[in-house]
Structures are given as structure tokens and as C-alpha cells.
Design a protein around this motif. Structure first.
Motif, PDB file in Angstrom:
ATOM      1  N   MET A   1     -14.992 -18.906  95.780  1.00  0.00           N
ATOM      2  CA  MET A   1     -14.060 -19.421  94.789  1.00  0.00           C
ATOM      3  C   MET A   1     -14.230 -18.616  93.503  1.00  0.00           C
ATOM      4  N   SER A   2     -13.098 -18.253  92.898  1.00  0.00           N
ATOM      5  CA  SER A   2     -13.126 -17.469  91.679  1.00  0.00           C
ATOM      6  C   SER A   2     -11.927 -17.828  90.810  1.00  0.00           C
ATOM      7  N   LEU A   3     -12.177 -18.153  89.560  1.00  0.00           N
ATOM      8  CA  LEU A   3     -11.089 -18.470  88.638  1.00  0.00           C
ATOM      9  C   LEU A   3     -10.419 -17.225  88.063  1.00  0.00           C
ATOM     10  N   SER A   4     -10.967 -16.046  88.341  1.00  0.00           N
ATOM     11  CA  SER A   4     -10.426 -14.839  87.721  1.00  0.00           C
ATOM     12  C   SER A   4      -8.940 -14.600  88.016  1.00  0.00           C
ATOM     13  N   PRO A   5      -8.420 -14.866  89.231  1.00  0.00           N
ATOM     14  CA  PRO A   5      -6.970 -14.668  89.417  1.00  0.00           C
ATOM     15  C   PRO A   5      -6.140 -15.554  88.479  1.00  0.00           C
ATOM     16  N   LEU A   6      -6.606 -16.765  88.247  1.00  0.00           N
ATOM     17  CA  LEU A   6      -5.886 -17.671  87.354  1.00  0.00           C
ATOM     18  C   LEU A   6      -6.067 -17.259  85.892  1.00  0.00           C
ATOM     19  N   LEU A   7      -7.266 -16.873  85.536  1.00  0.00           N
ATOM     20  CA  LEU A   7      -7.537 -16.470  84.153  1.00  0.00           C
ATOM     21  C   LEU A   7      -6.851 -15.147  83.800  1.00  0.00           C
ATOM     22  N   ASN A   8      -6.520 -14.344  84.803  1.00  0.00           N
ATOM     23  CA  ASN A   8      -5.806 -13.090  84.571  1.00  0.00           C
ATOM     24  C   ASN A   8      -4.291 -13.247  84.674  1.00  0.00           C
ATOM     25  N   ALA A   9      -3.831 -14.433  84.997  1.00  0.00           N
ATOM     26  CA  ALA A   9      -2.395 -14.698  85.118  1.00  0.00           C
ATOM     27  C   ALA A   9      -1.790 -14.880  83.722  1.00  0.00           C
ATOM     28  N   SER A  10      -0.474 -14.968  83.672  1.00  0.00           N
ATOM     29  CA  SER A  10       0.215 -15.168  82.387  1.00  0.00           C
ATOM     30  C   SER A  10      -0.164 -16.514  81.784  1.00  0.00           C
ATOM     31  N   ARG A 123      -0.481 -16.537  96.938  1.00  0.00           N
ATOM     32  CA  ARG A 123      -0.284 -17.266  95.684  1.00  0.00           C
ATOM     33  C   ARG A 123      -1.593 -17.274  94.895  1.00  0.00           C
ATOM     34  N   ILE A 124      -1.499 -17.489  93.607  1.00  0.00           N
ATOM     35  CA  ILE A 124      -2.668 -17.424  92.729  1.00  0.00           C
ATOM     36  C   ILE A 124      -3.727 -18.464  93.105  1.00  0.00           C
ATOM     37  N   MET A 125      -3.331 -19.697  93.379  1.00  0.00           N
ATOM     38  CA  MET A 125      -4.327 -20.722  93.686  1.00  0.00           C
ATOM     39  C   MET A 125      -5.004 -20.435  95.026  1.00  0.00           C
ATOM     40  N   TYR A 126      -4.301 -19.793  95.943  1.00  0.00           N
ATOM     41  CA  TYR A 126      -4.939 -19.363  97.195  1.00  0.00           C
ATOM     42  C   TYR A 126      -6.026 -18.345  96.866  1.00  0.00           C
TER      43      TYR A 126
END
Length: 132
Positions: A1-10, A123-126
Motif C-alpha cells: 500500500m502506498s499513498l504516493s499515487p494519491l498524493l501525486n494526483a491533482s 485507477r488511482i485508488m487501485y
């Protein structure tokens, strides 16, 4: 699990996702409270505010386009905003049965149903759950 995709999103996606997660948590809390209690009403208004911001923030998200800049998320967001008004009106007119049913359906559809689609591959949450 990594929050980086979400934190790098708009910023719109970040607001949308984090407030939707908060709304899920608040939904669970609201459903455990006695109906009509002060805490239920306070948390209910907080939930309505969260959901309105979640819906409005989606208009800054244009990942899936079908008609111009708009996609399925925008149809859902319009529906959520409409249902929030309908369900608040039901409470104000003392139609608690309609309010209860409407809010349960809105929670199920907007948070659980739509939320499930955010975990599809690509998708980002995936990416958050699968580790980026």
C-alpha cells in the motif's frame, strides 16, 4: 500500500478522495447513533457538507471524458447533489422515513457503489492499495 499515487494526483482528486474516505467513516458513525439525537444531527450535517464538497470537487476531475470534459462521475455528482437536497427536505418536512431510506440509498450508491469503481486496475485508488 502506498499513498504516493494519491498524493501525486491533482488537488481536486486529493480533496475528492480524502473527503470521500472521511464520509465513509462518518457514515459508519452516524448509523451507530440513535436517530434524531443531537450527535446524529450534527454528524449528519457534517456528512452532507462532506458529500457536497466531494460531489463538487468531482467537477475538477476530468480523467474519464465522454461529453466534452464530462464523464460518468459528473452525472453521479449531479445526482448526489440533487439527492442531498431531497433528503434534507424530507427531514425538514418531518418525513423521517423518506429521509432515512434516501440517506441509506445515497450512502450505499455514492460511497460504496461508486467507491468500488475507484479500485479497478488503472485507477488511482487501485494503485494506492496495490502499492503504486
Amino acid at each position: 500500500m502506498s499513498l504516493s499515487p494519491l498524493l501525486n494526483a491533482s488537488l481536486a482528486i486529493q480533496i475528492h478522495a480524502f473527503l470521500a474516505i472521511a464520509a465513509v467513516v462518518l457514515t459508519i458513525a452516524i448509523f451507530t447513533l440513535p436517530r434524531g439525537s443531537t450527535a446524529h444531527r450534527w454528524m449528519g450535517w457534517s456528512w452532507v457538507t462532506l458529500m457536497a464538497i466531494v460531489a463538487l470537487s468531482s467537477f475538477g476531475i476530468h480523467e474519464i471524458r465522454m461529453v466534452g470534459p464530462f464523464g460518468p462521475i459528473h452525472i453521479l455528482s449531479d445526482f448526489v447533489l440533487f439527492q442531498l437536497v431531497i433528503n434534507i427536505r424530507a427531514t425538514r418536512t418531518k418525513n423521517i422515513r423518506a429521509h432515512s431510506r434516501g440517506m441509506k440509498l445515497l450512502s450505499l450508491g455514492a460511497l460504496v457503489g461508486a467507491g468500488a469503481f475507484t479500485f479497478l486496475p488503472g485507477r488511482i485508488m487501485y494503485q494506492v492499495v496495490a502499492g503504486g
